[in-house]
Write an enzyme that holds these catalytic residues in place. Structure first.
Site, PDB file in Angstrom:
ATOM      1  N   SER A1014       0.849  -1.197   0.000  1.00  0.00           N
ATOM      2  CA  SER A1014       0.000   0.000   0.000  1.00  0.00           C
ATOM      3  C   SER A1014       0.880   1.240   0.000  1.00  0.00           C
ATOM      4  O   SER A1014       2.093   1.184   0.252  1.00  0.00           O
ATOM      5  CB  SER A1014      -0.907   0.003   1.228  1.00  0.00           C
ATOM      6  OG  SER A1014      -0.124   0.120   2.404  1.00  0.00           O
ATOM      7  N   HIS A1015       0.277   2.400  -0.264  1.00  0.00           N
ATOM      8  CA  HIS A1015       1.039   3.652  -0.339  1.00  0.00           C
ATOM      9  C   HIS A1015       1.784   3.931   0.959  1.00  0.00           C
ATOM     10  O   HIS A1015       2.960   4.294   0.944  1.00  0.00           O
ATOM     11  CB  HIS A1015       0.090   4.824  -0.648  1.00  0.00           C
ATOM     12  CG  HIS A1015      -0.511   4.751  -2.011  1.00  0.00           C
ATOM     13  ND1 HIS A1015       0.181   4.328  -3.112  1.00  0.00           N
ATOM     14  CD2 HIS A1015      -1.763   5.054  -2.458  1.00  0.00           C
ATOM     15  CE1 HIS A1015      -0.593   4.369  -4.180  1.00  0.00           C
ATOM     16  NE2 HIS A1015      -1.785   4.806  -3.812  1.00  0.00           N
ATOM     17  N   VAL A1016       1.103   3.766   2.099  1.00  0.00           N
ATOM     18  CA  VAL A1016       1.751   4.099   3.369  1.00  0.00           C
ATOM     19  C   VAL A1016       2.907   3.147   3.641  1.00  0.00           C
ATOM     20  O   VAL A1016       3.939   3.537   4.205  1.00  0.00           O
ATOM     21  CB  VAL A1016       0.724   4.102   4.524  1.00  0.00           C
ATOM     22  CG1 VAL A1016       0.243   2.697   4.851  1.00  0.00           C
ATOM     23  CG2 VAL A1016       1.322   4.755   5.773  1.00  0.00           C
TER      24      VAL A1016
END
Length: 1410
Positions: A1014-1016
């Site tokens: 995921s982005h995070v």
């Protein structure tokens, strides 16, 4: 009759079926015991069902299955008595009764293990005869030579005759055998144990030991057969035993043929004898009593009972096979906003008068009521000018009205008003007065109103009861007198902190708050007011019903006053309840989308009744007192309380009394039951009719009180406890209670249309409701709910009884699961998993929009199947289902909070409810349901699965060693823009996947489950921040407890070691550098190249970003089986050129102003800037070039489908440009001092592949840093659920680069939602700031499809990626090979996105892995 026959009750197996059948034909029994009717046709032999046994505490209890009737056969005037053997040969004796009548008795000789048969024939008799182990014809009695007939039975080995050993001794012997073997839990082989005990006793009898000696040895008591004989014979009574036997059978049958223990049987004989003794004492002769018995005229106090608990054996019901999808209930979601009309409310004449009067009345307004009188109204205002009370009344009734009124020194009482209080022309009556209203109009209103004003100078009066007389009709308040209190006090003060009521049905809640002072008078008032408000609530939709639920729940939890000095008859409460539940039932029928919340409302409200059951509350307590000689003390105080106002507390008080009596009068047990249910001594004293005393009964009252209070409990529960299981079952199955003296009778008919076998299923449930081992009970409860479910959506005038039954079954599941926790302490994973599947099934039966739960249930069933087949992946798969189930529960809890909590807070503030009760409102709702039980079961199984699957307690996403101070936050999103001044370890309860890592954060620990890709997660790795998910709540709680302390985190690929360190060690740590000293990045501002649209052949550095260039680079260079979608782009500078076009001059000026505000620190301008960008118009040249470029590249042109489709495409393009100013991207660029004005946005245009699966590949394992293996994640549908803020995990796998044909699954998917779309176009962001060295800009900006995606709840049980190992192996290997090929092409680790469609692999973008 001789003692040999006359003083022994024949065993039931000896009784002719004619006896039973003849009895069943009549309203009451005509015979049994030793009496048998002769008829021209007699029945065949009764089949005696096998005897089964069960252990109850330290006793062994015999159960006899229900006797089944055989078919009739022609056997002239004969009767057979079966002794437990078969006929092998016959012995015959004949007797002449008179000249024309002959009696023949044939006795069959038994063989070992068979039965004897006695066949009795009467010939040449035209009249029916009664066999009384002799014979009677009318009044003429036949005997044999002056004595009884006597037939000797054939003698045989005692061991062959089962009847030679009394059953109670067999029970005792079987118990002793069970005890000797260590009190094992018996299997179905237990039947053999019972027969083995019988054979042991038979062998002792064969050795010459008498029954009496056996009994003495087994019981170590005096001869119990002698004592039994004394009880049965009743030496103090003149009632013959045969009549007692008949009457006891009648009682047994009327009680529903329960399985009595020996002790209960003896008690029944005594009760039967007492009933006959009463008749004898009334002067009836024995012949008259016999005739009354035959005609069923003997009064008996037995009411039909449901089968009581049965501990042993625990047989199981056979569950039907059903399609799980049949449980689906799905309704379209409707935005929860109260519909507020823009048309101003038109006030009625009375409302206008009230408003005007309030402004001019002297003194504070103490009470205000506007009563509805059909389509008319009645206003009552009470004010308190100095030293006086003023009551103002007004009505718009068309006919002249007269007030019939009084005053009260005690609430509700009628006292004649003093003469000083009488208005002119009033008439004094006995305890009342009458005053006429005067008619007037005001402010030129066409409506005439009648009004009057009363001034009372005596402040001892607390209220005013009244009724109206108009047009010859008495007008009351819902069937009761009106009553207005003088000292209610203004509730306006409590409104101050109520807020604006956003997210509620505010107008309804305001009505409730204004009516509460009336509602708190009694349950009757509250339920009637709730019924009056149901139409408004239903019209307001889900928020309106939420308002009713919150109000009723505050009532049920005693946050509101139950009774305020108001005397109400129980039947009036019952009738009001009935009215409310009828209305709830009607909404349930007509508005199926609200059924879940309606069930919740009904669970807080008793069932009610037609008035008869309610009246019995008042009447029956008097009967109990009279019958049991307990007319004073606590019982009298409770009687007074019941007489004044019954409430749900009475159910608890009754149970406390029963527990107290059962405990041998231990008063501490009485108080424990009360206190455990929230009733304290102070609460007992707070009733209008206070209960001061403790119970104090005599021992001789014990049996009578237990019996009568047990019956009384049913009456109380029928009114107050609609969801009580036994009460609910009884109401559906029907019952009848005869009245006694002044006490009314009750007859509840069975609900029609119940499925075949349903009553027996409910009997099974009640028989096992308290079993310690609850698995079989849970199956029975769920089978009952499944059988009941179709009826809940069909028309039925008794629907509410079925709803209450379903609510009760649901509640019983929760109770059983909680009781079964001990059973699960050392249970196998298979057993816990099975329990979870049962509880999810129960929850799915209780809630609406249950699609996700149903797919969870299918997942658990699949996990069970994998476990049983010894599939190596079962634990990993079960863990994914467990994670999804937790997400489903969290989603349900969030929806409850969103729906209910605002109403609880607003109404709680208006009514002055305790703040803790308001704060905990939704949480307590959730705890009261099956979801809480399910959550506990998941917590039990989670560590087992993690251990079995070797998952450990952590998943390390970014393995970076860190030192920092612990700070606990609810959401990472809430702190993403904060800059911490010192190294900080954030423990965030919620991480969705799209957040930024805050400045100064060196680690993020969470129980949440963001995807590794995921982005995070990517940003954490790029920023060298430790990031890990903790699955163990105990470990996480330990770290949270260290908030403010300095910790060192040392992660490995699968674990995190943490330790507390001293502050002086911080300086030497590797991550103590000032994060704010990160060097700024330089962007080169891109210029417009003169083209609005370009094809992929023209993707150059000065025209587009790395995303577009990389996808163009792959074309023709990757293997042919790796497909690359066709692409075009709107290059750098197009946005700025469009903005400067004369078409958009106004938009450009507006943006300049907003950007200045942003530069000055007004971050709220970001949203306004994005909205302003969406106002841009497309220059004609842009439209022309984009159309030509797309068509020449073989892509479809949206405008070919109509102008609207082009507008959709243009809006998507503008949204991509506008995402330059989203909060996440803006603050991210600020953090690295990137010049935001220099950031340019190209738009990559691709045709969307309607994917089966989407994937992201990192060609170097990001968790371990191992460059020899590929790590990838796969989701069903489009990839936005993988990279965006969608809950749950993707399928994850690794694959060694030297063995690309052997992917290894690490985790199965738990994402509940998949995104799917029609054939469409996607516009992807492609900025010059996404792939800068040292800066993770990827994913900051938006990619927007032209069409909205469809959100689909995913069913993995039919997904070939999950259930087909060959298909899974093929797809995952192909994904790994594609990743490896692209890495080889670029010569460095790659971050790749792609999709799979029909088994083919498509790569849509690649970038260097950071």
């Amino acid at each position: 009759m001789s003692n040999t026959i006359g003083n022994n009750l024949p065993h039931q197996s000896l009784l002719s079926p004619t006896v039973l059948e003849n009895q069943s034909r009549r309203n009451s029994s005509t015979c049994i015991g030793g009496n048998t009717f002769f008829h021209p046709q007699a029945n065949s032999l009764i089949h005696r069902s096998p005897i089964s046994t069960e252990f109850h505490g330290n006793r062994l209890t015999l159960q006899k299955k229900k006797l089944q009737m055989g078919k009739q056969r022609a056997f002239s005037r004969s009767i057979q008595a079966v002794f437990a053997a078969e006929l092998s040969s016959m012995r015959t004796e004949k007797f002449n009764l008179d000249q024309k009548i002959e009696l023949q008795v044939d006795v069959g000789l038994p063989t070992t293990g068979s039965a004897s048969v006695v066949n009795i024939q009467v010939t040449n008799s035209s009249d029916s005869l009664l066999l009384h182990w002799g014979a009677i014809d009318g009044r003429k009695e036949y005997k044999h030579n002056g004595g009884n007939f006597h037939v000797e039975l054939p003698k045989t080995d005692s061991r062959a005759l089962n009847v030679s050993v009394p059953e109670d001794l067999v029970q005792v012997q079987a118990y002793l055998r069970w005890e000797r073997k260590g009190k094992q839990i018996y299997t179905p082989e237990k039947e053999k144990e019972y027969e083995a005990a019988r054979m042991e006793l038979l062998e002792e009898i064969a050795r010459g030991i008498s029954i009496q000696d056996l009994r003495t040895r087994l019981t170590n008591k005096k001869d119990t057969s002698e004592s039994k004989e004394q009880v049965v014979s009743g030496s103090k009574s003149n009632i013959p035993d045969d009549l007692v036997q008949i009457q006891s059978y009648i009682r047994w049958e009327r009680a529903g043929k329960p399985n009595y223990s020996p002790e209960q049987q003896l008690k029944e004989f005594e009760e039967a004898r007492k009933e006959l003794q009463v008749e004898l004492e009334k002067g009836a002769s024995l012949d008259e009593i016999r005739k009354k018995i035959t005609q069923g005229d003997i009064q008996t106090k037995v009411s039909k009972q449901l089968t009581k608990r049965s501990y042993f054996p625990v047989e199981r019901i056979q569950r039907k096979k059903r399609d799980i999808m049949s449980l689906l209930t799905k309704f379209a979601s409707v935005p929860m906003e109260e519909k507020i009309s823009s048309v101003p409310e038109v006030l009625s004449a009375i409302q206008q008068l009230s408003k005007a009067k309030e402004d001019h009345m002297d003194g504070p307004i103490m009470n205000k009521k506007i009563y509805k009188l059909a389509d008319k109204e009645l206003l009552v205002l009470v004010a308190k000018p100095s030293g006086k009370t003023k009551v103002y009344l007004a009505t718009d009734l068309p006919e002249p009205a007269v007030l019939h009124w009084a005053l009260s020194m005690r609430p509700g009482e009628w006292t004649a008003p003093p003469s000083t209080a009488l208005p002119p022309d009033s008439v004094s009556l006995d305890k009342a007065a009458e005053t006429k209203f005067t008619t007037s109009s005001f402010d030129n209103q066409p409506d005439k109103v009648q009004s009057l004003e009363i001034t009372i100078e005596d402040n001892n009066f607390v209220g005013m009861p009244f009724v109206l007389l108009s047009g010859g009709n008495w007008i009351k308040n819902g069937g009761s007198d009106f009553y207005v209190e003088f000292n209610t006090g203004s509730v306006e003060v409590q409104k101050m902190d109520a807020g604006d009521g956003r997210g509620t049905s505010k107008s309804l809640l305001d009505n409730i708050a204004e009516l509460e002072s009336e509602a708190q008078k009694s349950f009757m008032h509250r339920f009637n007011i709730a019924a009056d408000l149901m139409e408004q609530a239903t019209n307001a939709g889900e928020l309106g019903l939420a308002a009713i639920l919150v109000w009723m729940r505050f009532m049920a939890t005693r946050q509101l006053i139950w009774n305020k000095n108001y005397n109400v008859k129980p039947r009036e409460i019952s009738k009001a309840q009935d009215r409310l539940t009828d209305l709830l039932q009607n909404v349930y029928k007509t508005c199926p989308q609200y059924r879940e919340i309606l069930r919740m409302i009904m669970s807080t409200v008793g069932r009610g009744g037609e008035g008869d059951v309610g009246q019995r509350i008042r009447d029956e307590i008097l009967v109990i007192q009279r019958k049991n000689d307990c007319k004073g003390g606590m019982m009298e105080e409770w009687h007074q309380k019941l007489h004044n106002n019954t409430s749900p507390d009475d159910v608890v008080i009754c149970q406390a009394l029963i527990d107290y009596i059962k405990s041998d009068f231990d008063i501490s047990v009485y108080w424990k039951t009360l206190n455990d249910n929230g009733i304290t001594k102070e609460r007992l004293l707070s009733y209008d009719r206070a209960i001061h005393s403790e119970p104090n009964f005599r021992r001789d009252q014990k049996d009578g009180l237990l019996h009568d209070l047990g019956n009384y409990m049913r009456t109380l529960k029928a009114v107050h406890s609609g969801a009580d299981l036994e009460s609910a079952i009884t109401n559906c199955m029907g019952y009848r209670d005869q009245g006694e003296g002044f006490m009314v009778g009750v007859q509840i008919n069975p609900v029609s249309g119940l499925p075949s076998g349903f009553p027996e299923l409910l009997q099974y449930v009640l028989a096992h409701i308290e079993d310690r081992n609850v698995e079989a009970l849970l199956e029975g409860l769920l089978e009952a709910r499944e059988e009941l479910r179709p009826l809940l959506s069909q028309p039925n005038d008794r629907l509410k009884d079925l709803i209450f039954l379903d609510i009760a079954l649901d509640s019983a599941v929760r109770t059983a699961v909680e009781r079964g926790y001990e059973e699960l302490s050392n249970a196998s994973p298979e057993k816990i998993t099975y329990f979870i599947s049962l509880v999810i099934e129960n929850l799915a039966l209780s809630v609406d929009n249950n699609e996700d739960l149903i797919y969870c249930l299918k997942g658990w069933n699949q996990a069970l199947s994998m476990l049983k087949s010894r599939d190596d992946h079962w634990a990993v798969f079960a863990k994914s289902v467990l994670d999804r189930t937790r997400l489903s529960l969290a989603s349900k809890a969030e929806s409850y909070h969103h729906l209910l909590q605002p109403s609880a807070e607003y109404l709680g503030a208006r009514l002055g409810v305790d703040q803790w009760a308001v704060n905990m409102f939704t949480e307590e709702i959730i705890r009261a349901g099956s979801a809480a039980s399910l959550s506990s079961l998941l917590n039990r199984l989670d560590p087992v699965l993690r251990q079995t699957a070797h998952l450990g307690s952590w998943q390390v996403i970014s393995p970076v060693e860190a030192v920092g101070y612990v700070i606990v936050v609810d959401q990472l999103l809430s702190v993403q823009n904060i800059s911490y001044s010192k190294p900080t370890i954030l423990v965030a309860k919620s991480v969705k996947g799209e957040e930024e890592i805050p400045d100064g954060a060196v680690a993020v620990l969470t129980p949440d489950m963001p995807d590794v890709l995921s982005h995070v997660s990517v940003r954490a790795r790029n920023s060298k921040v430790c990031f890990a998910t903790c699955f163990d709540s105990n470990i996480l709680a330990d770290i949270q407890a260290l908030e403010g302390k300095l910790l060192r985190l040392q992660p490995t690929s699968a674990d995190v070691v943490y330790s507390e360190i001293k502050d002086d060690e911080l300086a030497s740590s590797t991550n103590s550098t000032d994060v704010s000293s990160v060097p700024s990045l330089t962007l080169v501002k891109k210029q417009f190249g003169g083209r609005y649209a370009i094809s992929s052949d023209e993707f150059k550095n000065e025209m587009v970003g790395a995303k577009s260039r990389n996808i163009a680079h792959l074309k023709g260079k990757v293997p042919s089986w790796v497909n690359i979608p066709t692409s075009v782009a709107l290059p750098f500078g197009v946005f700025e050129t469009v903005l400067s076009d004369n078409l958009n001059e106004a938009v450009a000026k507006k943006l300049q102003v907003l950007k200045r505000e942003l530069d000055e620190g007004n971050f709220s301008a970001l949203g306004e800037i994005r909205n302003t960008v969406l106002e841009l118009s497309a220059p004609p040249q842009l439209v022309k070039e984009l159309k030509e470029t797309m068509q020449s590249s073989g892509m479809p042109w949206p405008g070919d489908e109509g102008a609207q489709r082009w507008e959709q495409a243009w809006m998507a393009i503008k949204k991509v440009w506008a995402s330059k100013w989203n909060e996440r991207a803006y603050f991210s660029t600020r953090k690295v001092k990137l010049d935001h004005d220099y950031l340019c946005m190209a738009v990559l245009v691709q045709e969307i592949i309607n994917a089966d699966y989407a994937f992201v590949i990192h060609t170097t394992n990001p968790s371990s840093g191992d460059s020899s293996e590929i790590y990838a994640e796969v989701v069903k549908g489009l990839g936005e659920t993988l990279v965006g803020a969608y809950p749950g995990r993707a399928l994850s796998f690794i694959c060694k680069k030297n063995d690309l044909n052997s992917p290894q699954v690490l985790g199965y998917p738990s994402k509940p939602i998949g995104l799917f779309i029609r054939r469409s176009i996607i516009f992807r962001s492609d900025s010059n700031g996404e792939d800068l060295e040292g800066y993770a800009g990827a994913g900051l900006y938006d990619s927007v499809p032209m069409d909205e995606e469809d959100k689909v709840v995913l069913d993995y049980s039919s997904d070939p990626l999950i259930i087909d190992s060959k298909f899974r192996h093929s797809i995952l290997s192909s994904i790994a090979r594609a990743g490896n090929a692209i890495e080889d092409l670029y010569g460095s680790a790659q971050d790749i996105e792609g999709v799979a469609k029909d088994g083919k692999i498509y790569v849509v973008q690649t970038r260097p892995q950071m």
